[in-house]
Design a protein around this motif. Structure first.
Motif, mmCIF file in Angstrom:
data_model
loop_
_atom_site.group_PDB
_atom_site.id
_atom_site.type_symbol
_atom_site.label_atom_id
_atom_site.label_comp_id
_atom_site.label_asym_id
_atom_site.label_seq_id
_atom_site.Cartn_x
_atom_site.Cartn_y
_atom_site.Cartn_z
ATOM 1 N N ALA A 59 0.825 -1.207 0.000
ATOM 2 C CA ALA A 59 0.000 0.000 0.000
ATOM 3 C C ALA A 59 0.857 1.255 0.000
ATOM 4 N N ALA A 60 2.050 1.167 0.604
ATOM 5 C CA ALA A 60 2.936 2.333 0.711
ATOM 6 C C ALA A 60 3.679 2.650 -0.577
ATOM 7 N N ILE A 61 3.655 1.715 -1.520
ATOM 8 C CA ILE A 61 4.454 1.882 -2.736
ATOM 9 C C ILE A 61 4.075 3.135 -3.521
ATOM 10 N N ALA A 62 2.803 3.501 -3.533
ATOM 11 C CA ALA A 62 2.393 4.709 -4.260
ATOM 12 C C ALA A 62 3.120 5.932 -3.712
ATOM 13 N N ASN A 63 3.221 6.033 -2.383
ATOM 14 C CA ASN A 63 3.957 7.143 -1.772
ATOM 15 C C ASN A 63 5.436 7.093 -2.133
ATOM 16 N N ILE A 64 6.018 5.897 -2.059
ATOM 17 C CA ILE A 64 7.444 5.735 -2.321
ATOM 18 C C ILE A 64 7.761 6.053 -3.783
ATOM 19 N N LEU A 65 6.954 5.525 -4.702
ATOM 20 C CA LEU A 65 7.196 5.751 -6.129
ATOM 21 C C LEU A 65 6.990 7.220 -6.488
ATOM 22 N N ALA A 66 5.996 7.872 -5.889
ATOM 23 C CA ALA A 66 5.774 9.296 -6.145
ATOM 24 C C ALA A 66 7.016 10.105 -5.777
ATOM 25 N N GLU A 67 7.624 9.750 -4.654
ATOM 26 C CA GLU A 67 8.843 10.442 -4.225
ATOM 27 C C GLU A 67 9.989 10.189 -5.182
ATOM 28 N N GLU A 68 10.099 8.953 -5.675
ATOM 29 C CA GLU A 68 11.160 8.620 -6.621
ATOM 30 C C GLU A 68 10.962 9.337 -7.955
ATOM 31 N N TRP A 77 1.617 15.954 -2.920
ATOM 32 C CA TRP A 77 1.968 15.894 -1.504
ATOM 33 C C TRP A 77 3.476 15.814 -1.303
ATOM 34 N N VAL A 78 4.173 15.202 -2.271
ATOM 35 C CA VAL A 78 5.638 15.152 -2.202
ATOM 36 C C VAL A 78 6.215 16.558 -2.299
ATOM 37 N N TYR A 79 5.691 17.343 -3.234
ATOM 38 C CA TYR A 79 6.164 18.724 -3.389
ATOM 39 C C TYR A 79 5.852 19.562 -2.145
ATOM 40 N N LEU A 80 4.756 19.228 -1.460
ATOM 41 C CA LEU A 80 4.392 19.961 -0.240
ATOM 42 C C LEU A 80 5.186 19.485 0.973
ATOM 43 N N GLY A 81 5.967 18.409 0.807
ATOM 44 C CA GLY A 81 6.740 17.876 1.916
ATOM 45 C C GLY A 81 5.898 17.123 2.925
ATOM 46 N N THR A 99 8.682 4.191 6.537
ATOM 47 C CA THR A 99 9.123 5.351 5.758
ATOM 48 C C THR A 99 7.962 6.309 5.558
ATOM 49 N N VAL A 100 6.802 5.772 5.229
ATOM 50 C CA VAL A 100 5.615 6.608 5.024
ATOM 51 C C VAL A 100 5.108 7.161 6.358
ATOM 52 N N PHE A 101 5.109 6.348 7.409
ATOM 53 C CA PHE A 101 4.634 6.806 8.712
ATOM 54 C C PHE A 101 5.472 7.975 9.239
ATOM 55 N N SER A 102 6.729 8.032 8.846
ATOM 56 C CA SER A 102 7.608 9.096 9.330
ATOM 57 C C SER A 102 7.655 10.290 8.386
ATOM 58 N N ASP A 103 6.790 10.320 7.367
ATOM 59 C CA ASP A 103 6.832 11.370 6.339
ATOM 60 C C ASP A 103 8.206 11.445 5.691
ATOM 61 N N SER A 104 8.843 10.276 5.501
ATOM 62 C CA SER A 104 10.159 10.123 4.868
ATOM 63 C C SER A 104 11.291 10.741 5.694
ATOM 64 N N GLU A 105 11.056 11.005 6.974
ATOM 65 C CA GLU A 105 12.134 11.476 7.849
ATOM 66 C C GLU A 105 13.017 10.319 8.288
ATOM 67 N N VAL A 106 12.455 9.126 8.350
ATOM 68 C CA VAL A 106 13.216 7.911 8.629
ATOM 69 C C VAL A 106 13.036 6.995 7.428
ATOM 70 N N ASP A 107 14.069 6.856 6.639
ATOM 71 C CA ASP A 107 13.998 6.019 5.440
ATOM 72 C C ASP A 107 14.434 4.600 5.773
ATOM 73 N N ILE A 108 13.524 3.659 5.607
ATOM 74 C CA ILE A 108 13.845 2.242 5.798
ATOM 75 C C ILE A 108 13.624 1.551 4.460
ATOM 76 N N ARG A 109 14.698 1.044 3.905
ATOM 77 C CA ARG A 109 14.660 0.462 2.567
ATOM 78 C C ARG A 109 14.696 -1.059 2.636
ATOM 79 N N PRO A 110 14.074 -1.731 1.677
ATOM 80 C CA PRO A 110 13.965 -3.199 1.745
ATOM 81 C C PRO A 110 15.249 -3.921 1.351
#
Length: 557
Positions: A44-53, A84-88, A456-467
């Motif tokens: 479910a979080a992939i949409a947020n992650i891909l948008a950021e990428e 939302w990515v542009y808005l931080g 990563t999404v729960f932290s608003d990308s302040e804590v990046d945890i990668r697979p």
């Protein structure tokens, strides 16, 4: 007096439908914004992650991103998350807002489609109601949590709506022209995303519905000749030729794009289940369907209790909702409009196709997965729910009672799925874990796929945890919905941490040893997780071998 009774008779059902729609929309919104935080997963979080990428790479198809199943996410949730990515603010709220917006749009679109078929306002509103009820935890999770296949359902309704606008009853040439353009554009986008999925979800059900329509029309020469005439009309031939051309262009564009991107395997490599294991796999597919529609009960349910009674009623009643429209097709075929007939046939052909694929192939690796993850069938299940609204007028009184009772049961028991007792505690644990990492100054780390993107999404990308992949052979990069840049040496210039759960601690140590990584400088336990902290990124640091101790030789005097 009579006029008041007539007014009440006309308005009472409408206000009742509005009230029910308000209730289910409230439940769905509560689930999306509140409850699903406890069940939010990396898929479910992939949409947020891909948008950021996409924003980071300044490319709609980042070349360092690993795509799976040959899916190119052309028109999906990440489009609505990009602002939302542009808005931080690329956190959970961005996901929830996107899903809720799509849900509202879906309800409006269903209403518009049913109204175009000359259904009453009440019936059109009920179309939105029946798909928004929380029939089961899996139904809510897949359609209003992860919300991946809600888009497929929307596209199917869009195609039906366009077909309606292209039919001869529409006199406006301008309306037909707009419908034609939208049809070709939608066709191209869906083929570009994945030609195989397009053929499975749209082309095969389309021709199956067409064949069934012609078969049932044979009993009436006039209807049969009318169907053949529409197929042979110049306008239809032009549309078909254009459609074939657009499909061909979409397939070539898909292949050209894939050549420049990184792609992993997936569902496209599914193989047939061996005959020895097939009966068990088929049984689990049926169990998965029962679980999905909420007709399955858990363990140790007392048969003499209220819970047991409701469970048994659901078990026997809910399947009727899936088959009642099909049972009434033949007797009401000539009373239905061509669009209604096609909609019903399309729904059932698609449903049967996906179920057969689940039952006979390793679409999910083993029977357990087929039983617990039958999500690909979601859009066709939603369409069958709409079929009940479409064909309500043809049901016998007994069948109306059966369907009504099933709906009432689903509505009365939905809140226990929308707001189960444990969700608040799970959400608090997740938020507290992210805060603990922040407080310790940890901002970049790795974990297995299912424990990575969610935080990563729960932290608003302040804590990046990668697979990553943890195995006895070593710590390896995850080539599944991930980005190569996360594993580069300069991905982080500070401390790097690894998150492991209780089951993977031993495996992590074995992988650490096999990869010859340096020792961690610190570790701590938090909840079910153990966190290992390294001075630098251990993926690019090797453990230095200690020099062998010199042997001290003592000689005799």
């Amino acid at each position: 007096m009579r006029s008041k009774k007539q007014f009440f008779k006309k308005t009472a059902p409408l206000f009742g439908a509005l009230f029910l729609l308000a209730c289910v929309i409230y439940e769905v919104s509560f689930y999306i914004f509140k409850t699903y935080r406890a069940y939010f997963n990396s898929d479910a979080a992939i949409a947020n992650i891909l948008a950021e990428e996409i924003v980071h790479a300044r490319s709609f198809f980042p070349t360092h991103w690993w795509y799976v199943n040959n899916d190119l996410w052309v028109f999906y949730k990440q489009l609505l998350v990009i602002p939302w990515v542009y808005l931080g603010k690329n956190g959970y709220f961005a996901h929830a807002f996107t899903v809720f917006f799509v849900t509202l749009f879906m309800v409006v679109f269903i209403y518009a489609f049913l109204r175009s078929l000359m259904f009453s306002r009440t019936a059109s509103l009920m179309g939105g109601v029946v798909v928004c009820v929380g029939y089961s935890p899996m139904y809510l999770r897949e359609l209003y949590g992860e919300a991946a296949y809600t888009w497929y359902f929307l596209f199917m309704i869009a195609f039906m709506f366009i077909f309606r606008k292209l039919s001869p009853h529409v006199l406006s040439r301008w309306t037909q022209m707009k419908a034609f353009v939208f049809f070709m554009l939608l066709l191209y986008l869906l083929v570009l995303a994945n030609p195989v999925r397009f053929f499975v979800y749209y082309v095969i059900p389309f021709f199956g519905a067409l064949a069934l329509s012609l078969y049932f029309a044979k009993d009436s020469l006039k209807t049969f000749q009318g169907a053949l005439k529409r197929l042979r009309s110049t306008k239809r031939i032009i549309i078909i030729c254009f459609a074939i051309g657009v499909i061909a262009i979409g397939i070539m564009a898909h292949q050209n794009l894939l050549e420049g991107l990184k792609v992993s395997g997936g569902a496209n490599n599914a193989a047939l289940i061996s005959l020895e294991r097939l009966p068990v796999h088929i049984a689990h597919a049926f169990l998965g369907l029962y679980n999905f529609i909420g007709a399955e009960w858990g363990e140790n349910v007392c048969a003499a209790s209220l819970e047991g009674g409701l469970a048994l009623m659901k078990f026997f009643l809910y399947p009727f909702v899936l088959i009642v429209p099909l049972l009434h097709v033949k007797q009401s075929f000539f009373q239905m409009s061509a669009t209604e007939r096609f909609f019903v046939f399309f729904s059932y052909v698609g449903f049967a196709l996906i179920f057969v694929l689940y039952a006979t192939t390793g679409l999910h690796e083993h029977a357990w997965a087929a039983r617990n993850n039958i999500r690909y069938i979601s859009p066709f299940l939603m369409m069958i729910l709409i079929c009940n609204v479409m064909m309500w007028r043809f049901f016998s009184l007994f069948m109306k009672l059966i369907v009504s009772l099933s709906f009432v049961l689903a509505l009365l028991t939905s809140w226990q799925y929308v707001s189960p007792k444990e969700w608040r505690g799970i959400v608090d644990e997740r938020i507290a874990f992210v805060e603990e990492l922040r407080n310790r100054g940890l901002h970049f780390g790795y974990a297995t796929y299912w424990d990575s993107h969610i935080y990563t999404v729960f932290s608003d990308s302040e804590v990046d945890i990668r697979p990553i992949v943890i195995s006895k052979e070593g710590i390896q990069l995850e080539h599944w919905l991930s980005n190569d840049r996360w594993y580069q040496k300069d991905a982080s210039d500070g401390k790097v941490f690894f998150v492991t759960d209780e089951k993977n601690i031993k495996l992590f140590h074995e992988g650490l040893l096999a990869s010859n990584m340096p020792d961690f400088i610190d570790s701590f336990q938090y909840g079910k997780y153990t966190i290992f902290i390294f001075e630098k990124n251990p993926l690019y640091e090797k453990k230095t071998a200690k020099p062998a101790k010199k042997k001290r030789i003592i000689t005799a005097p």
